[in-house]
Design an enzyme around this catalytic site. Sequence first.
Site, mmCIF file in Angstrom:
data_model
loop_
_atom_site.group_PDB
_atom_site.id
_atom_site.type_symbol
_atom_site.label_atom_id
_atom_site.label_comp_id
_atom_site.label_asym_id
_atom_site.label_seq_id
_atom_site.Cartn_x
_atom_site.Cartn_y
_atom_site.Cartn_z
ATOM 1 N N ASP A 181 9.082 5.479 -4.293
ATOM 2 C CA ASP A 181 9.913 4.612 -5.130
ATOM 3 C C ASP A 181 11.302 5.176 -5.388
ATOM 4 O OD1 ASP A 181 7.830 2.634 -5.623
ATOM 5 O OD2 ASP A 181 6.858 4.213 -6.774
ATOM 6 N N HIS A 201 3.528 12.280 -8.619
ATOM 7 C CA HIS A 201 2.519 11.397 -8.041
ATOM 8 C C HIS A 201 1.150 11.866 -8.504
ATOM 9 C CE1 HIS A 201 0.027 9.310 -5.015
ATOM 10 N NE2 HIS A 201 1.023 8.454 -4.965
ATOM 11 N N HIS A 247 2.610 0.616 -11.988
ATOM 12 C CA HIS A 247 2.233 0.586 -10.567
ATOM 13 C C HIS A 247 3.380 0.122 -9.683
ATOM 14 C CE1 HIS A 247 -0.022 0.475 -6.987
ATOM 15 N NE2 HIS A 247 -0.702 -0.639 -7.138
#
Length: 475
Positions: free
Chosen positions: A411, A356, A310
Site C-alpha cells: 500500500d 505487516h 484492510h
Amino acid sequence: MASTLRLGTSALRSSSIAAKPVVQSAAFNGLRCYSTGKAKSLKETFAEKLPAELEKVKKLRKEHGSKVIGEVTLDQAYGGARGVKCLVWEGSVLDSEEGIRFRGRTIPECQELLPKAPGGQEPLPEGLFWLLLTGEIPTEQQVRDLSAEWAARSDLPKFIEELIDRCPSTLHPMSQFSLAVTALEHESAFAKAYAKGINKKDYWNYTFEDSMDLIAKLPTIAAKIYRNVFKDGKVAPIQKDKDYSYNLANQLGYGDNNDFVELMRLYLTIHSDHEGGNVSAHTTHLVGSALSSPMLSLAAGLNGLAGPLHGLANQEVLNWLTKMKAAIGNDLSDEAIKNYLWSTLNAGQVVPGYGHAVLRKTDPRYVSQREFALRKLPDDPMFKLVSQVYKIAPGVLTEHGKTKNPYPNVDAHSGVLLQYYGLTEANYYTVLFGVSRALGVLPQLIIDRALGAPIERPKSYSTELSPSLLVLSCK
C-alpha cells in the site's frame, strides 16, 4: 494442485462435468488468434487434475489427519487469531522473510514466466488466474483464449446497469460495488442448480461457471461506478479483441495510455491473492463454505475489503504524504521527513504503508511497483518522496521499537502510481483492489467445492471459561 499432472482424457470423460467449449477464434490486441484445438481450456485442465488432487488430499488426511500442526495461545484467541494455522489455501503462501509465492512462484518469477500482451512487460492477470486454479503456467494461447472467454461473458444484465445508475453519487464506490455483485446472484448458475438438486461432485462445475461470469463482468461494473460518480457516466464497451486489463483501463477512461494499461496488468496481478487468512479472502471462503454462490461470497469479501483496516491503506498513505508535504513545505530534507515520522509516532499514530501482520521484510509487491516507477516515472515528485520515506522510515520505526516489521508493504506505493496517471479519486481505489482480489479468492472457492470442503465452524469460548481452559492445558 501445484504438482503438474498429466491424466488421460478418460479422467475427464469419467466426470459428470461437461466443459464449455474453447473459444475457437478471437482477435487479441489487434492480432487474430485461432484455437488449434490442441490448447486445453481452463476448465478441461482443472477437470483433468481433479481426480489426482482428490486422491492426494484423501491420502494426506488418512495418513496424517490426527497430527498436530500448531498450538493456539490465549493471546492468539484474543488477538485476531494471528498466526493460528487452521486454513487450507492452495493459491498462495506467505513467507515472513521472502513474501508471497503464487503456487510456489515468487512475484519476479511470475513476471518472467506468465504470458504478456504483445509488447508488454507485465504479466497478464488471466495467466495468474490460471496458475492459481491449476498450479500450471499457461501457454500464450491458453491465456488468449481465457481473455476472449471473459470478454464474451462480460455483458451486464440490464437491471444491474439500472441498479448502479440509480445509486446516489454520494454512496461510497465500494458499497455500490458490493451491491452490484450481490445483485448478480439473480444470474447464479450454482444457486439455480442447487435449488433444483445436484450431485455434490458437480458443485465445482457451477461454481466455476459463476466465477467466470462474475470475473468477466467486474471491469464494467467497476468502470460504471467510477464514471457515474466521478465523470460523465459514459462507459466504453468491452473490446472483444483486448485483454482483461486493457478493457478495465479503457472503460475507466485511460485506455489510450499504454503505461497505465501496463500498470493495471501489474496491479491486478500483485493484489490478487495474499494467503487465505486476510479478511477478504477468509470471508469469501467462509461464506462460500455455507454453499452461498460465488456472487454472495465475493460480495461478503468485498464488504470486508471495504474496512479501513484492510482495503483503505493506500488511500491513507496518500493522505499522510499530502499532510506531510503541507506540514514541512518545500524542505523535503531527510531530517525534515525524519522529524515528521517521529511526530506521527509520538502522536500515537501509525505510519501508513509500513508494517505487516506476517511479513518481516520489504513487501515484494512494493518492490515490483517501485521497479515499475523507476522505469516509467523516475522524476515524479511523489515517487521521489515515497522513495525518500522508504530510505528513512525503517530506521525510525526500528528505533521506535514497537513494530516487528519496519518495512513498506504494497500500500505504500500503489496510490502514488494511480495518482500519477490521473486516477486521483482515492476513495475509489479499493474498488480496483476488489477487482484484483476476485482473481485470487474465486479460484480457491472453485477448489473448495471440488474438494468437498465442509462448512467452517471453529469452536468459541467465553472469557469466563478461559481460566478453566488454561488449567486443562497445563494438565
